[in-house]
Design a protein around this motif. Structure first.
Motif, PDB file in Angstrom:
ATOM      1  N   GLU A  68       0.856  -1.174  -0.008  1.00 46.83           N
ATOM      2  CA  GLU A  68       0.070  -0.037   0.027  1.00 46.83           C
ATOM      3  C   GLU A  68       0.778   1.348  -0.011  1.00 46.83           C
ATOM      4  OE1 GLU A  68      -3.103   0.437  -0.061  1.00 46.83           O
ATOM      5  OE2 GLU A  68      -3.975  -1.458  -0.015  1.00 46.83           O
ATOM      6  N   ASP A  92       2.565   4.409   0.917  1.00 48.37           N
ATOM      7  CA  ASP A  92       2.802   5.142   2.083  1.00 48.37           C
ATOM      8  C   ASP A  92       2.915   4.272   3.275  1.00 48.37           C
ATOM      9  OD1 ASP A  92       3.150   7.637   0.927  1.00 48.37           O
ATOM     10  OD2 ASP A  92       0.979   8.027   1.283  1.00 48.37           O
ATOM     11  N   TYR A  93       2.847   2.876   3.065  1.00 52.79           N
ATOM     12  CA  TYR A  93       2.855   1.732   4.244  1.00 52.79           C
ATOM     13  C   TYR A  93       4.315   1.458   4.463  1.00 52.79           C
ATOM     14  CZ  TYR A  93      -1.958   0.930   5.341  1.00 52.79           C
ATOM     15  OH  TYR A  93      -3.206   1.024   5.717  1.00 52.79           O
ATOM     16  N   ARG A 149      -1.786  -6.415   8.588  1.00 50.21           N
ATOM     17  CA  ARG A 149      -1.601  -5.041   8.228  1.00 50.21           C
ATOM     18  C   ARG A 149      -2.180  -4.119   9.083  1.00 50.21           C
ATOM     19  NH1 ARG A 149      -2.818  -4.109   2.119  1.00 50.21           N
ATOM     20  NH2 ARG A 149      -0.610  -4.450   2.151  1.00 50.21           N
ATOM     21  N   LYS A 186      -3.624  -0.833   9.958  1.00 51.91           N
ATOM     22  CA  LYS A 186      -3.681   0.479   9.331  1.00 51.91           C
ATOM     23  C   LYS A 186      -3.574   1.682   9.829  1.00 51.91           C
ATOM     24  CE  LYS A 186      -7.566  -2.230   6.663  1.00 51.91           C
ATOM     25  NZ  LYS A 186      -8.887  -2.114   6.035  1.00 51.91           N
ATOM     26  N   ASN A 187      -3.878   1.884  11.332  1.00 51.07           N
ATOM     27  CA  ASN A 187      -3.771   3.111  11.913  1.00 51.07           C
ATOM     28  C   ASN A 187      -2.539   3.409  11.958  1.00 51.07           C
ATOM     29  OD1 ASN A 187      -2.924   1.276  13.719  1.00 51.07           O
ATOM     30  ND2 ASN A 187      -4.176   1.836  15.691  1.00 51.07           N
ATOM     31  N   LYS A 210      -0.176   2.430   9.495  1.00 48.62           N
ATOM     32  CA  LYS A 210       0.238   2.307   8.205  1.00 48.62           C
ATOM     33  C   LYS A 210       1.381   1.464   7.979  1.00 48.62           C
ATOM     34  CE  LYS A 210      -1.728   6.197   5.927  1.00 48.62           C
ATOM     35  NZ  LYS A 210      -1.517   7.536   5.211  1.00 48.62           N
ATOM     36  N   ARG A 211       1.140   0.085   8.499  1.00 48.81           N
ATOM     37  CA  ARG A 211       2.535  -0.748   8.634  1.00 48.81           C
ATOM     38  C   ARG A 211       2.092  -2.013   8.099  1.00 48.81           C
ATOM     39  NH1 ARG A 211       5.488   0.399  14.659  1.00 48.81           N
ATOM     40  NH2 ARG A 211       6.748   2.306  13.860  1.00 48.81           N
ATOM     41  N   ASP A 212       2.825  -2.674   7.319  1.00 46.32           N
ATOM     42  CA  ASP A 212       2.942  -4.088   7.162  1.00 46.32           C
ATOM     43  C   ASP A 212       3.953  -4.828   7.804  1.00 46.32           C
ATOM     44  OD1 ASP A 212       0.881  -4.462   5.148  1.00 46.32           O
ATOM     45  OD2 ASP A 212       1.947  -3.321   3.609  1.00 46.32           O
TER      46      ASP A 212
END
Length: 325
Positions: free
Chosen positions: A143, A145-146, A256, A258-259, A261-263
């Protein structure tokens, strides 16, 4: 019902004493019994896909089966002495806000290439293992910006695999709908009191937190076995595993967040068996100068008729005694 820890130990204990580096490598390459694939096998990505939306995240599974089956990879690695948190309480510190809740604590260690001549394949195949892990992680679309947090860590130019194990499991917790050849049931009913949550050895700073979990959680001992395939007690985790050469079976998960923005990718321990414990190099006094160190190494070689072509560290890491004449 006997726990998987007991079943795994009894299944292999009869023939385990006859294992050699050559036989271990043959077993790692043999996937006919369904216990996973050798981690350095070429193009493992052809056999896998992610089971999306499992309770514990997205799970790497075998491709094409009638039921999602957890994909296990196996290999021989050395457990690094750095960042070693395979301790009974994972070195948890309640006063550190970044450590979160004790119920969520994960034991962890770093797997590196083996440095023993008898298990030379561990070092030679390590780059191929890392390539396979990179391909597994590449299956998840990135994604924008992740940030990617890989299971492979790089420090001072050295790569290692961060291996983790959840210490606690909530009682009556539902399992995700996938099959596994290596049951991760952490029941300790059939084990000795050494593995019971009531007697689980933690630092004083963690005892109150452990007491709070006794009615709601089960403790999940490391599925870690000694060279005779007996389950290693928690008080011996550090002495038996830190710096050891081990056979590891592991699964892979993706989260993932989301809050943030990390995988996040994790290698999860399914089974670990000690092959050999490597002795640490002798420490060097902090006051030693480079010239003194070089002279000392030369004298040791001279006294013991050692080859100048081999560094002294080779003898230590190969777990061979220095020859004395």
């Amino acid at each position: 019902m006997a726990s998987s820890l007991t079943k795994n130990a009894s299944a292999k204990s009869k023939s385990f004493s006859t294992r050699t580096p050559a036989s271990i490598l043959r077993e790692l390459h043999d996937s006919s019994e369904g216990f996973g694939f050798y981690a350095a096998s070429p193009r493992l990505i052809r056999h896998v896909e992610y089971f999306i939306g499992g309770q514990d995240g997205n799970i790497l599974v075998a491709k094409g089966g009638p039921q999602a089956k957890e994909f296990i990879i196996r290999g021989v690695f050395e457990i690094s002495r750095n960042d070693f948190n395979f301790t009974p309480d994972a070195n948890f510190n309640p006063s550190n806000v970044f450590h979160g809740r004790f119920s969520d604590v994960k034991l962890s260690c770093r797997l590196t290439a083996g440095r023993n001549d008898m298990f030379r394949f561990s070092s030679e195949d390590f780059p191929d293992v890392l390539d396979n892990i990179a391909h597994f992680e590449g299956l998840i679309p990135r994604e924008r910006d992740y940030e990617k947090l890989s299971a492979v860590h790089v420090s001072l130019g050295q790569r290692s695999i961060r291996l983790i194990h959840g210490l606690f499991e909530a009682k009556n917790q539902d399992k995700y709908d996938t099959a596994s050849d290596e049951d991760d049931d952490c029941s300790t009913d059939s084990l000795s009191s050494d593995f019971d949550i009531a007697t689980w050895p933690v630092a004083d700073r963690c005892k109150g937190h452990l007491q709070d979990l006794r009615s709601t959680h089960n403790v999940c001992p490391l599925p870690a076995y000694d060279t005779d395939h007996s389950l290693i007690p928690p008080l011996e985790y550090e002495s038996k595993l830190k710096g050891a050469l081990v056979e590891v079976h592991m699964a892979f998960f993706h989260h993932r967040v989301k809050n943030a923005k990390r995988d996040v990718f994790n290698a999860i321990l399914r089974q670990l068996t000690s092959c050999l414990h490597l002795q640490p190099c002798q420490s060097i006094p902090s006051s030693a100068t480079v010239s003194t160190l070089v002279l000392s190494m030369h004298e040791i070689r001279k006294q013991n008729n050692l080859s100048e072509a081999l560094p002294l560290e080779w003898y230590a890491f190969a777990s061979l005694p220095l020859p004395v004449h």
